[in-house]
Design an enzyme around this catalytic site. Structure first.
Site, PDB file in Angstrom:
ATOM      1  N   PHE A 157      21.609 -11.129 -34.180  1.00  0.00           N
ATOM      2  CA  PHE A 157      22.775 -10.276 -34.400  1.00  0.00           C
ATOM      3  C   PHE A 157      24.027 -11.064 -34.034  1.00  0.00           C
ATOM      4  CE2 PHE A 157      25.848  -6.969 -33.701  1.00  0.00           C
ATOM      5  CZ  PHE A 157      25.450  -5.893 -34.481  1.00  0.00           C
ATOM      6  N   GLY A 188      27.521  -8.390 -36.812  1.00  0.00           N
ATOM      7  CA  GLY A 188      27.062  -7.088 -37.298  1.00  0.00           C
ATOM      8  C   GLY A 188      27.682  -6.680 -38.617  1.00  0.00           C
ATOM      9  N   THR A 204      23.809 -16.772 -43.945  1.00  0.00           N
ATOM     10  CA  THR A 204      23.964 -16.016 -45.199  1.00  0.00           C
ATOM     11  C   THR A 204      24.604 -16.816 -46.332  1.00  0.00           C
ATOM     12  OG1 THR A 204      26.126 -15.172 -44.487  1.00  0.00           O
ATOM     13  CG2 THR A 204      24.186 -13.846 -43.925  1.00  0.00           C
ATOM     14  N   GLY A 262      17.846 -15.480 -40.575  1.00  0.00           N
ATOM     15  CA  GLY A 262      17.094 -15.180 -39.370  1.00  0.00           C
ATOM     16  C   GLY A 262      15.610 -15.024 -39.584  1.00  0.00           C
ATOM     17  N   GLY A 291      14.152 -18.637 -38.172  1.00  0.00           N
ATOM     18  CA  GLY A 291      14.501 -18.994 -36.811  1.00  0.00           C
ATOM     19  C   GLY A 291      15.899 -18.517 -36.486  1.00  0.00           C
ATOM     20  N   VAL A 292      16.336 -18.833 -35.282  1.00  0.00           N
ATOM     21  CA  VAL A 292      17.663 -18.437 -34.815  1.00  0.00           C
ATOM     22  C   VAL A 292      18.541 -19.679 -34.755  1.00  0.00           C
ATOM     23  CG1 VAL A 292      18.982 -17.374 -32.950  1.00  0.00           C
ATOM     24  CG2 VAL A 292      16.658 -16.575 -33.448  1.00  0.00           C
ATOM     25  N   ARG A 309      38.017   1.097 -47.236  1.00  0.00           N
ATOM     26  CA  ARG A 309      36.744   1.747 -47.547  1.00  0.00           C
ATOM     27  C   ARG A 309      36.462   2.890 -46.576  1.00  0.00           C
ATOM     28  NH1 ARG A 309      31.351  -0.279 -46.417  1.00  0.00           N
ATOM     29  NH2 ARG A 309      32.332  -1.062 -44.506  1.00  0.00           N
ATOM     30  N   TYR A 349      33.065  -9.981 -58.410  1.00  0.00           N
ATOM     31  CA  TYR A 349      33.028  -9.083 -57.252  1.00  0.00           C
ATOM     32  C   TYR A 349      33.479  -7.704 -57.723  1.00  0.00           C
ATOM     33  CZ  TYR A 349      33.571  -7.712 -52.330  1.00  0.00           C
ATOM     34  OH  TYR A 349      33.454  -7.107 -51.104  1.00  0.00           O
TER      35      TYR A 349
END
Length: 530
Positions: free
Chosen positions: A128, A131, A207, A259, A262-263, A388, A449
């Site tokens: 994490f 978030g 990511t 993740g 691994g981290v 949003r 997008y």
């Protein structure tokens, strides 16, 4: 970070009456009959962890106070991410994905120790950072209690090499903090995604993030020169030179692994000198096709701006840069599409590239709209998630999705996704508002997008799930990738499996089995759980 929304609560502002009126008249939006649950109203079951496991986790973290948290608020704040369905569920007090405990390590060795404990006690673990996932990247599959590994205390710059222009950063370092540390030495990372204010260095790497200035600075995976990964099987270090022919690049295999392998405990990145000047301006084109052709020419033949974005007709008409400006273009009857073009660097280089780009854009049918549109975009570049939340409060449903394709496939991809979203989200004859912009450009293609706004209806999560599935199918059928920079998570996983193919998925499973033999790291994210 708000537990049931985005960012700093002090920056949350209600929509102007003019905007709520437009939502009512255009989309049939009605105020929600029930308010969001309050944090102090939500209850959680007692963490289903054996006392031996809790004791072992405490020991792995040095028995420090607050290094392992099982209180209700900490668990709620680590429940899922920040997609619209995530927020709607947490506002309805749905905490089915809450972790049993939150661990806060301070070093690579402590991460390894926590992983060993989780392996011993068969505890799934989810890294994490900020978030900010919007694709279900923090909600593992299965019903077993899991540990959220919060990396916020691993937030230092470990090394800076001004000769090589590299920096080694810990994963819990938030982007503004990283920029502040680098700026003290005259450098910048140049990575400014919309999640910039809250996302972390580790999250960017996990990511394959792409920033809004990617035309000039590149994607985050292009910036990474090396990284260290903690796994249940030990430590993996990658990257001892900027480029190498020593076999496949393990850095690229770990980047984007979310993740599941691994981290990430440190990242070595390329850095650049802080630009002496920044200049953002607007250009108008008669149509999205015409503007797209202009962006392609700049991307392929140069000069390449630092920022290069193009809104379609609908997004231009609505005007998303600032909430108070929404709908103003409707009154002005503005037509066409707006491009934001930005230049950063030395004064001489910026002036040279700006003049050369202006010649190309003019030759492609563009008309200079001045600095105001570009500066307005720069001022509000991180405001959309707050908008949003305001739309949700007003009773509207707002969400985004993104994809990418080669230039030749981009028009068909754009039309296919728009049609899928419009068809599935039309209610009682009222279509949704579907907007799109080109957010990142490359020599061979670009990303799209999409932003969608509609009435929430009786079950907005189920309604969006159907629309998202239809859009995902349209993306694959039109030759696009299932995600350009939001990552796979669980929302895109089943389509990613089809995009990668059976043999590709089997190869990734083999890597996961070697690094995470018990399948405890973020199970069900990126790859289906065994």
């Amino acid at each position: 970070m708000l537990w049931n929304g985005w960012g700093d609560p002090a920056r949350a502002t209600p929509l102007p009456d003019t905007v709520t009126g437009l939502l009512r008249d255009w989309l049939g939006v009605k105020p929600q009959p029930t308010a969001s649950a309050r944090l102090d109203e939500i209850t959680l079951s007692t963490p289903d962890l054996e006392s031996a496991a809790l004791q072992a986790l405490h020991a792995a973290l040095g028995d420090r106070a607050e290094s392992l948290r099982t209180d209700t608020e900490s668990r709620i704040r680590h429940t899922r991410g920040k997609s619209t369905p995530d927020l709607l569920r947490i506002r309805a007090a749905d905490t089915t994905d809450a972790p049993a405990a939150v661990a806060l390590p301070q070093s690579h060795d402590e991460v390894l120790a926590v992983l060993r404990v989780c392996a011993q006690h068969r505890l799934p673990l989810v890294p994490f950072g900020g978030g900010t996932s919007v694709v279900g990247g923090l909600a593992p599959s299965g019903k077993a209690p899991f540990v959220a590994l919060d990396l916020r205390h691993m937030n230092r710059m470990l090394d800076l090499d001004p000769v090589s222009r590299t920096a080694t950063l810990q994963p819990g370092l938030r982007a503004p903090e990283a920029e502040g540390l680098l700026a003290q030495h005259g450098f910048t990372l140049g990575h400014f995604p919309q999640s910039y204010e809250w996302a972390t260095i580790g999250g960017f790497a996990a990511t394959r993030s792409s920033g809004q200035a990617s035309a000039g600075y590149g994607r985050f995976d292009e910036m990474v020169l090396g990284l260290t990964l903690a796994t249940p099987e030990g430590t993996l270090d990658t990257g001892r030179a900027p480029r190498s022919a020593a076999g496949p690049d393990l850095r690229q295999l770990m980047l984007g692994s979310e993740g599941a392998f691994g981290v990430i405990t440190s990242v070595t990145v390329r850095i650049r000198p802080v630009p002496r000047t920044r200049r953002y301006e607007g250009w108008r084109f008669a149509s999205f096709d015409e503007g797209t052709a202009a962006l392609r020419r700049l991307a392929q033949d140069g000069p390449r701006p630092t920022v290069l974005r193009l809104s379609d007709e609908t997004e231009t008409l609505i005007g998303l840069a600032q909430p108070e400006a929404i709908g103003s273009a409707v009154e002005q009857h503005s037509a066409g599409c707006l491009a934001v073009v930005g230049f950063e660097g030395t004064e001489q280089d910026t002036a040279r590239r700006r003049a050369a780009a202006a010649a190309v854009l003019t030759d492609c049918g563009g008309e200079l709209a001045g600095d105001e549109p570009g500066e307005r975009w720069a001022h509000g570049r991180y405001a959309a998630p707050y908008l949003r939340d305001s739309l949700l409060e007003a009773g509207a449903f707002a969400e985004t999705l993104e994809t990418a394709a080669y230039w030749s496939r981009l028009p068909g991809l754009y039309a296919a996704v728009r049609d899928a979203l419009t068809t599935t989200l039309t209610e009682n004859g009222t279509p949704p508002l579907v907007m799109c912009h080109i957010s990142h450009v490359y020599e061979n293609g670009a990303s799209l997008y999409f932003t969608i706004v509609s009435a929430q209806g009786p079950d907005p999560v189920e309604h969006w799930t159907r629309a998202k599935h239809a859009a995902n199918e349209a993306i694959l059928a039109a030759g696009g990738t299932i995600t350009h920079h939001h990552a796979v998570g669980t929302d895109h996983r089943d389509w990613y499996v089809r995009e990668a193919g059976d043999l590709g998925v089997a190869a990734l499973r083999a890597v996961k089995r070697r690094l995470d033999p018990d399948g405890l790291l973020n199970p069900g994210v990126l790859l289906p759980a065994d």
